[in-house]
Scaffold this motif. Structure first.
Motif, mmCIF file in Angstrom:
data_model
loop_
_atom_site.group_PDB
_atom_site.id
_atom_site.type_symbol
_atom_site.label_atom_id
_atom_site.label_comp_id
_atom_site.label_asym_id
_atom_site.label_seq_id
_atom_site.Cartn_x
_atom_site.Cartn_y
_atom_site.Cartn_z
ATOM 1 N N ARG A 116 94.302 1.252 -84.755
ATOM 2 C CA ARG A 116 95.083 1.066 -83.543
ATOM 3 C C ARG A 116 94.636 -0.169 -82.780
ATOM 4 N NH1 ARG A 116 95.167 7.352 -81.341
ATOM 5 N NH2 ARG A 116 96.758 8.138 -82.812
ATOM 6 N N VAL A 118 93.638 -2.948 -83.934
ATOM 7 C CA VAL A 118 94.156 -4.192 -84.510
ATOM 8 C C VAL A 118 95.672 -4.280 -84.408
ATOM 9 C CG1 VAL A 118 92.197 -4.414 -86.069
ATOM 10 C CG2 VAL A 118 94.265 -3.218 -86.845
ATOM 11 N N GLY A 119 96.274 -3.329 -83.697
ATOM 12 C CA GLY A 119 97.703 -3.405 -83.425
ATOM 13 C C GLY A 119 98.601 -2.643 -84.367
ATOM 14 N N THR A 121 100.898 0.315 -85.730
ATOM 15 C CA THR A 121 101.683 1.368 -85.094
ATOM 16 C C THR A 121 101.258 2.741 -85.652
ATOM 17 O OG1 THR A 121 103.428 1.311 -86.771
ATOM 18 C CG2 THR A 121 103.640 -0.206 -84.892
#
Length: 211
Positions: A116, A118-119, A121
């Motif tokens: 999460r 590191v972006g 979804t």
């Protein structure tokens, strides 16, 4: 009088078809239920929890009888064999969901938080981080669920589907040799269950070696 092998093989084919189709359906549905249970949306989590609790606490035979006799009254007409498959799918999916959720719990929380961070979804975290590890951890438990599914197909006899147990009852009514009939049918069930167990064991060992 010998066993009518054509009837046994035909009934065995029906048992295998029901088992395989219901296994595929329950694996897919059960995995989706697990995803809902770990979803960040409270509504999905509550719905998935309620689904699992309902189906693990209601007898399968009661569900089969309800579906076979109640659905036509509600205007939903299906072949009995298809009705049995649908009921088995939604019933066994609850057990698949519990097995897969136990695998999800083996995934380190730090890995999820790192993903999460590191972006990634929620869908990406599930697909790339959680699911691969969780499914590897529950191969043998899922094998046990599939063995239970195989045994549960025998309940289809109670609603008129000519599968292995139903055929055994009919054959015994004709030749009146219960020991021979039910020992043979029991041996077939045992062989199928052992095959499922062996396949699950081999998959588990291969995954362990790959890791």
């Amino acid at each position: 009088m010998s066993l009518p092998l054509d009837q046994v093989l035909s009934a065995l084919g029906m048992t295998l078809v029901i088992t395989v189709v219901a296994a595929i359906g329950s694996l897919v549905l059960g995995t989706l239920v697990t995803v809902a249970r770990v979803s960040p949306l409270p509504v999905l989590r509550a719905a998935a929890f309620g689904y699992v609790q309902f189906f693990v606490n209601v007898p399968l035979l009661a569900l089969l009888l309800l579906a076979v006799f109640a659905l036509p009254d509600a205007g939903l007409l299906m072949p009995i064999s298809l009705t049995v498959v649908v009921v088995l799918v939604v019933y066994q999916a609850a057990y698949v969901a519990e097995a897969v959720r136990s695998g999800v719990n083996t995934v380190a929380r730090g890995q999820v938080e790192a993903a999460r961070a590191v972006g990634m979804t929620f869908t990406q975290v599930i697909a790339h981080v959680v699911a691969p590890q969780a499914l590897r951890a529950v191969i043998q438990p899922l094998g046990n669920v599939m063995i239970a599914l195989l045994m549960n197909t025998a309940l289809a006899a109670s609603v008129g589907v000519i599968e292995l147990t139903s055929a055994a009852n009919r054959i015994n009514n004709v030749i009146a040799q219960p020991i021979v009939v039910y020992v043979v049918v029991g041996a077939i069930y045992m062989a199928l269950a052992m095959t499922i167990g062996r396949v699950a064991g081999r998959l588990e060992r291969r995954v362990a070696q790959a890791r």
